[in-house]
Design a protein around this motif. Structure first.
Motif, short mmCIF file in Angstrom:
data_model
loop_
_atom_site.label_atom_id
_atom_site.label_comp_id
_atom_site.label_asym_id
_atom_site.label_seq_id
_atom_site.Cartn_x
_atom_site.Cartn_y
_atom_site.Cartn_z
N ALA A 14 0.69 -1.10 0.22
CA ALA A 14 0.00 -0.06 -0.21
C ALA A 14 0.94 1.23 0.05
N THR A 15 1.31 1.53 -1.26
CA THR A 15 2.07 2.66 -1.40
C THR A 15 1.55 3.85 -2.34
N ASN A 16 1.69 5.10 -2.25
CA ASN A 16 1.47 6.02 -3.41
C ASN A 16 2.64 6.55 -4.27
N PHE A 17 3.70 5.60 -4.06
CA PHE A 17 4.96 5.96 -5.05
C PHE A 17 4.73 6.07 -6.22
N ASP A 18 5.01 7.17 -7.09
CA ASP A 18 4.51 7.43 -8.45
C ASP A 18 5.28 8.49 -9.04
N HIS A 19 5.31 8.60 -10.31
CA HIS A 19 5.75 10.09 -10.67
C HIS A 19 5.01 10.27 -12.14
N LEU A 20 5.32 11.38 -12.72
CA LEU A 20 4.76 11.96 -13.82
C LEU A 20 5.53 12.91 -14.51
N VAL A 21 5.79 12.83 -15.85
CA VAL A 21 6.40 13.75 -16.51
C VAL A 21 5.51 14.73 -17.44
N VAL A 22 5.70 15.92 -17.23
CA VAL A 22 4.67 17.09 -17.67
C VAL A 22 5.27 18.20 -18.29
N SER A 23 4.59 18.87 -19.08
CA SER A 23 4.86 20.30 -19.68
C SER A 23 4.20 21.18 -19.04
N PRO A 24 4.49 22.52 -18.78
CA PRO A 24 3.76 23.55 -18.01
C PRO A 24 2.33 23.46 -18.78
N GLY A 25 1.22 23.54 -17.93
CA GLY A 25 -0.04 23.71 -18.53
C GLY A 25 -0.79 22.24 -18.61
N ASP A 26 -0.12 21.29 -18.53
CA ASP A 26 -0.67 19.93 -18.75
C ASP A 26 -1.66 19.63 -17.66
N ALA A 27 -2.60 18.84 -17.89
CA ALA A 27 -3.50 18.55 -16.91
C ALA A 27 -2.87 17.48 -15.73
N LEU A 28 -3.35 17.72 -14.80
CA LEU A 28 -2.74 17.12 -13.51
C LEU A 28 -3.55 16.27 -12.50
N GLU A 29 -4.84 16.68 -12.77
CA GLU A 29 -6.01 16.22 -11.74
C GLU A 29 -5.85 14.54 -11.61
N PRO A 30 -5.95 13.90 -12.74
CA PRO A 30 -5.85 12.36 -12.48
C PRO A 30 -4.64 11.74 -11.64
N PHE A 31 -3.29 12.51 -11.93
CA PHE A 31 -2.07 12.08 -11.08
C PHE A 31 -2.35 12.60 -9.79
N LEU A 32 -2.95 13.80 -9.51
CA LEU A 32 -2.95 14.18 -8.09
C LEU A 32 -3.94 13.38 -7.30
N GLY A 33 -5.03 13.30 -7.89
CA GLY A 33 -6.05 12.48 -7.19
C GLY A 33 -5.55 10.95 -6.67
N ARG A 34 -4.65 10.45 -7.66
CA ARG A 34 -4.14 9.01 -7.53
C ARG A 34 -3.14 9.04 -6.51
N ILE A 35 -2.19 10.05 -6.34
CA ILE A 35 -1.30 10.05 -5.26
C ILE A 35 -1.76 10.71 -3.89
N GLY A 36 -3.07 11.27 -3.87
CA GLY A 36 -3.46 11.85 -2.73
C GLY A 36 -2.92 13.38 -2.32
N PHE A 37 -2.72 14.07 -3.38
CA PHE A 37 -2.17 15.41 -3.23
C PHE A 37 -3.37 16.15 -2.80
N PRO A 38 -3.25 17.10 -1.92
CA PRO A 38 -2.10 17.67 -1.08
C PRO A 38 -1.81 17.24 0.05
N ALA A 39 -2.65 16.11 0.72
CA ALA A 39 -2.32 15.33 1.78
C ALA A 39 -0.96 14.53 1.69
N HIS A 40 -0.62 14.28 0.51
CA HIS A 40 0.77 13.72 0.37
C HIS A 40 1.46 14.82 -0.55
N GLY A 41 2.69 14.81 -0.22
CA GLY A 41 3.78 16.08 -0.80
C GLY A 41 4.20 15.38 -2.16
N LEU A 42 4.65 16.52 -2.89
CA LEU A 42 5.51 16.25 -4.10
C LEU A 42 6.73 16.88 -4.22
N VAL A 43 7.75 16.23 -5.05
CA VAL A 43 9.08 16.64 -5.39
C VAL A 43 8.88 16.84 -6.80
#
Length: 287
Positions: free
Chosen positions: A123-152
């Motif tokens: 049970a881990t949210n370990f994941d990554h995504l490569v994006v360009s500025p302006g790309d849609a982020l909502e599916p990824f952010l929902g999957r990893i539990g943002f903002p309760a879980h932080g990002l790098v």
């Protein structure tokens, strides 16, 4: 339970952490052992390695965890210490899903013992995504539990730490970090990674709490030979016999339990009670 059965009741141990791991680890240690856990104040545990890669981990997880615990013990001037290490990537048994390993150790310099337990994390949210500025982020952010879980956020190409933003928990900060990282990346893209530091990852905190309970129960188990705390599983023996032809297989046949302080050991049957290996695991029936 008598005091003789609870050798750490009322004692104080230091937990080497700068990521609030005591919130996950201290409750089990106190409820099971009566051991009082205090975090180290001002100790830079990042000097032994960081998830984000600026400082590589030098040595095995166990070696680093022992060094970390001793740093805390030295700083606090106490003979009892704990530390944890985590590693995340492809699942160790199922490589196409994310997973991890958590290790928690206890060092007792009065008895000269080191006791550790590990946990394979599914049970881990370990994941990554490569994006360009302006790309849609909502599916990824929902999957990893943002903002309760932080990002790098870092550049996708080139020097990965040239522009590095950690601990991102706000959408405006995330948008700004993506733009800054993409601006210095040769492909003009940014890489988003889950921040696996415990204080920014509630999912990891749950794993640490589970592991703390496991270690606490082991420390509460005294050696039948010498009475030292920490008696538990130390090894396994393979060779479970095939249910059809009796040939030894690579499946575990027995578990070895040992003491961290003396040579006492005993072999026990598999914890699940399986006495024969299914035919599909046999090298003779399925060469």
């Amino acid at each position: 339970m008598s005091d003789a059965r609870r050798p750490y009741a009322g004692r104080r141990a230091v937990l080497a952490t700068m990521h609030r791991k005591e919130e996950a680890i201290a409750p089990a240690m106190f409820s099971t052992l009566g051991l009082i856990i205090a975090p180290t104040a001002g100790l830079d545990t990042d000097q032994l390695g960081t998830f984000s890669g600026e400082i590589p981990r030098d040595g095995t997880m166990l070696e680093v965890a022992v060094r970390k615990a001793r740093l805390g013990m030295s700083a606090a001037g106490v003979p009892l210490g704990l530390a944890s290490e985590g590693s995340f990537g492809p699942h160790p048994a199922i490589p196409f899903i994310p997973g991890g390993i958590e290790l928690l150790i206890f060092v007792d310099d009065e008895r000269g013992i080191v006791v550790h337990e590990s946990l394979i994390v599914e049970a881990t949210n370990f994941d990554h995504l490569v994006v360009s500025p302006g790309d849609a982020l909502e599916p990824f952010l929902g999957r990893i539990g943002f903002p309760a879980h932080g990002l790098v956020v870092r550049p996708n190409e080139g020097e990965p730490t040239a522009v590095l933003a950690k601990g991102i928990v706000a959408l405006d900060s995330l948008t700004r970090a993506i733009a800054e990282a993409a601006a210095v990346s040769p492909d003009r893209r940014a890489r988003l990674e889950t921040d696996m530091r415990a204080q920014l990852n509630p999912t990891r905190m749950k794993s640490l709490a589970t592991l703390a309970d496991r270690l606490a129960r082991r420390l509460a188990t005294l050696c039948p030979g010498c009475g030292a705390p920490g008696f538990g599983r130390t090894d396994t023996r393979v060779g479970l016999l095939c249910e059809t032809c009796g040939t030894p297989t690579e499946m575990i046949a027995a578990e070895v339990f040992g003491c961290p302080a003396c040579d006492y050991a005993e072999e026990r049957p598999r914890f699940d009670g399986l006495q024969r290996a299914p035919t599909q695991h046999c090298p003779e029936c399925n060469p």
